[in-house]
Design a protein around this motif. Structure first.
Motif, PDB file in Angstrom:
ATOM      1  N   ARG A  48       0.833  -1.205   0.000  1.00 29.09           N
ATOM      2  CA  ARG A  48       0.000   0.000   0.000  1.00 29.09           C
ATOM      3  C   ARG A  48       0.867   1.253   0.000  1.00 29.09           C
ATOM      4  NH1 ARG A  48      -0.505   2.262   5.146  1.00 29.09           N
ATOM      5  NH2 ARG A  48       0.365   0.970   6.787  1.00 29.09           N
ATOM      6  N   PRO A  49       0.286   2.429  -0.242  1.00 30.15           N
ATOM      7  CA  PRO A  49       1.071   3.659  -0.187  1.00 30.15           C
ATOM      8  C   PRO A  49       1.645   3.858   1.217  1.00 30.15           C
ATOM      9  CG  PRO A  49      -1.072   4.071  -1.177  1.00 30.15           C
ATOM     10  CD  PRO A  49      -1.105   2.683  -0.621  1.00 30.15           C
ATOM     11  N   ASN A  50       2.883   4.301   1.266  1.00 32.14           N
ATOM     12  CA  ASN A  50       3.546   4.593   2.532  1.00 32.14           C
ATOM     13  C   ASN A  50       4.209   5.950   2.358  1.00 32.14           C
ATOM     14  OD1 ASN A  50       4.763   4.480   4.997  1.00 32.14           O
ATOM     15  ND2 ASN A  50       6.330   3.017   4.403  1.00 32.14           N
ATOM     16  N   VAL A  51       3.591   6.995   2.901  1.00 29.90           N
ATOM     17  CA  VAL A  51       4.054   8.357   2.635  1.00 29.90           C
ATOM     18  C   VAL A  51       4.819   8.937   3.816  1.00 29.90           C
ATOM     19  CG1 VAL A  51       2.286   8.889   0.929  1.00 29.90           C
ATOM     20  CG2 VAL A  51       1.804   9.303   3.322  1.00 29.90           C
ATOM     21  N   GLN A  52       5.850   9.696   3.481  1.00 28.68           N
ATOM     22  CA  GLN A  52       6.586  10.483   4.458  1.00 28.68           C
ATOM     23  C   GLN A  52       6.547  11.940   4.007  1.00 28.68           C
ATOM     24  OE1 GLN A  52       8.687   7.625   3.339  1.00 28.68           O
ATOM     25  NE2 GLN A  52       7.814   6.436   4.989  1.00 28.68           N
ATOM     26  N   LEU A  53       6.452  12.808   4.984  1.00 32.60           N
ATOM     27  CA  LEU A  53       6.345  14.237   4.731  1.00 32.60           C
ATOM     28  C   LEU A  53       7.554  14.920   5.362  1.00 32.60           C
ATOM     29  CD1 LEU A  53       4.517  16.648   3.827  1.00 32.60           C
ATOM     30  CD2 LEU A  53       3.474  16.527   6.098  1.00 32.60           C
ATOM     31  N   SER A  54       8.215  15.785   4.600  1.00 33.33           N
ATOM     32  CA  SER A  54       9.307  16.582   5.157  1.00 33.33           C
ATOM     33  C   SER A  54       9.176  17.997   4.613  1.00 33.33           C
ATOM     34  CB  SER A  54      10.665  15.974   4.826  1.00 33.33           C
ATOM     35  OG  SER A  54      10.832  15.880   3.439  1.00 33.33           O
ATOM     36  N   ALA A  55       9.756  18.962   5.351  1.00 27.93           N
ATOM     37  CA  ALA A  55       9.605  20.357   4.926  1.00 27.93           C
ATOM     38  C   ALA A  55      10.746  21.209   5.466  1.00 27.93           C
ATOM     39  CB  ALA A  55       8.269  20.913   5.406  1.00 27.93           C
ATOM     40  N   ILE A  56      10.972  22.332   4.790  1.00 25.30           N
ATOM     41  CA  ILE A  56      11.940  23.349   5.207  1.00 25.30           C
ATOM     42  C   ILE A  56      11.226  24.692   5.126  1.00 25.30           C
ATOM     43  CG2 ILE A  56      14.110  24.496   4.640  1.00 25.30           C
ATOM     44  CD1 ILE A  56      14.979  21.878   3.285  1.00 25.30           C
ATOM     45  N   ALA A  71       9.946  31.087   1.841  1.00 26.44           N
ATOM     46  CA  ALA A  71       9.266  29.950   1.226  1.00 26.44           C
ATOM     47  C   ALA A  71       9.244  28.761   2.183  1.00 26.44           C
ATOM     48  CB  ALA A  71       9.961  29.549  -0.066  1.00 26.44           C
ATOM     49  N   ILE A  72       8.323  27.869   1.900  1.00 27.46           N
ATOM     50  CA  ILE A  72       8.271  26.572   2.574  1.00 27.46           C
ATOM     51  C   ILE A  72       8.375  25.525   1.480  1.00 27.46           C
ATOM     52  CG2 ILE A  72       6.876  24.978   3.945  1.00 27.46           C
ATOM     53  CD1 ILE A  72       5.672  27.418   5.337  1.00 27.46           C
ATOM     54  N   LEU A  73       9.365  24.667   1.602  1.00 31.84           N
ATOM     55  CA  LEU A  73       9.554  23.575   0.655  1.00 31.84           C
ATOM     56  C   LEU A  73       8.988  22.318   1.286  1.00 31.84           C
ATOM     57  CD1 LEU A  73      11.781  25.765   0.070  1.00 31.84           C
ATOM     58  CD2 LEU A  73      12.959  23.949  -1.111  1.00 31.84           C
ATOM     59  N   VAL A  74       8.046  21.700   0.620  1.00 36.94           N
ATOM     60  CA  VAL A  74       7.373  20.510   1.132  1.00 36.94           C
ATOM     61  C   VAL A  74       7.697  19.348   0.203  1.00 36.94           C
ATOM     62  CG1 VAL A  74       5.149  19.450   1.691  1.00 36.94           C
ATOM     63  CG2 VAL A  74       5.502  21.892   2.092  1.00 36.94           C
ATOM     64  N   SER A  75       8.193  18.269   0.776  1.00 33.01           N
ATOM     65  CA  SER A  75       8.526  17.084  -0.001  1.00 33.01           C
ATOM     66  C   SER A  75       7.704  15.906   0.501  1.00 33.01           C
ATOM     67  CB  SER A  75      10.017  16.779   0.138  1.00 33.01           C
ATOM     68  OG  SER A  75      10.352  15.657  -0.629  1.00 33.01           O
ATOM     69  N   VAL A  76       7.116  15.175  -0.434  1.00 30.46           N
ATOM     70  CA  VAL A  76       6.322  13.989  -0.110  1.00 30.46           C
ATOM     71  C   VAL A  76       6.958  12.800  -0.809  1.00 30.46           C
ATOM     72  CG1 VAL A  76       4.066  12.883  -0.286  1.00 30.46           C
ATOM     73  CG2 VAL A  76       4.213  15.345   0.108  1.00 30.46           C
TER      74      VAL A  76
END
Length: 157
Positions: A48-56, A71-76
């Motif tokens: 199944r999907p397994n998501v991680q979220l990170s941001a700066i 800015a906010i950089l969001v990575s999924v």
């Protein structure tokens, strides 16, 4: 007479040994079943999907020669096998609510909703100029197509 007594002891011991043997077999069967259940669960999690979220969160994103942007950089990242979809991206501070889908920088990532394939990732650059300059942190909240929500508090660098 001695032989008769020894035979009685052996016949009294036989049911006990059979009970112990069946107990050992039962415990082994339970251990194998639990192991199989754990392996099936792991396989399901990988599928199944397994998501991680990170941001700066930064005031110093270089967008041109000598031009910095808040800015906010969001990575999924989706490390699962199945695809998922980033349905919404919200950024909140003490005094601001920002819809990340509408506040992307130029070339700041694809439109939402966006399909994220298995074993891939995507980054969005959000214009944070609407967030008060005194904000030291922001909360990023995401909603995914497979029903999962993720939230992350990020502090300004």
């Amino acid at each position: 007479m001695t032989m008769f007594l020894a035979g009685e002891e052996d016949s009294a011991l036989a049911p006990l040994l059979l009970s112990i043997a069946s107990l050992v077999v039962s415990v082994a069967a339970v251990a194998i079943s639990l192991s199989q259940a754990r392996l099936a669960r792991r396989e399901s999690e990988r599928a199944r999907p397994n998501v991680q979220l990170s941001a700066i969160f930064t005031d110093h994103l270089r967008i041109g020669p000598g031009v910095d942007q808040r800015a906010i950089l969001v990575s999924v990242s989706n490390t699962g096998r199945e695809d998922t979809e980033l349905a919404s991206l919200m950024i909140t501070t003490d005094r601001t609510i920002l819809n990340g889908a509408n506040a992307r920088l130029a070339d700041g990532g694809p439109d939402l909703p966006y399909r994220i394939a298995g074993h891939s990732h995507q980054t969005w650059m959000i214009d944070a100029s609407h967030i008060e300059a005194t904000a030291q942190s922001a909360t990023i909240t995401t909603r995914f197509g497979h029903g999962e929500h993720r939230s992350l508090v990020v502090t300004k660098d």
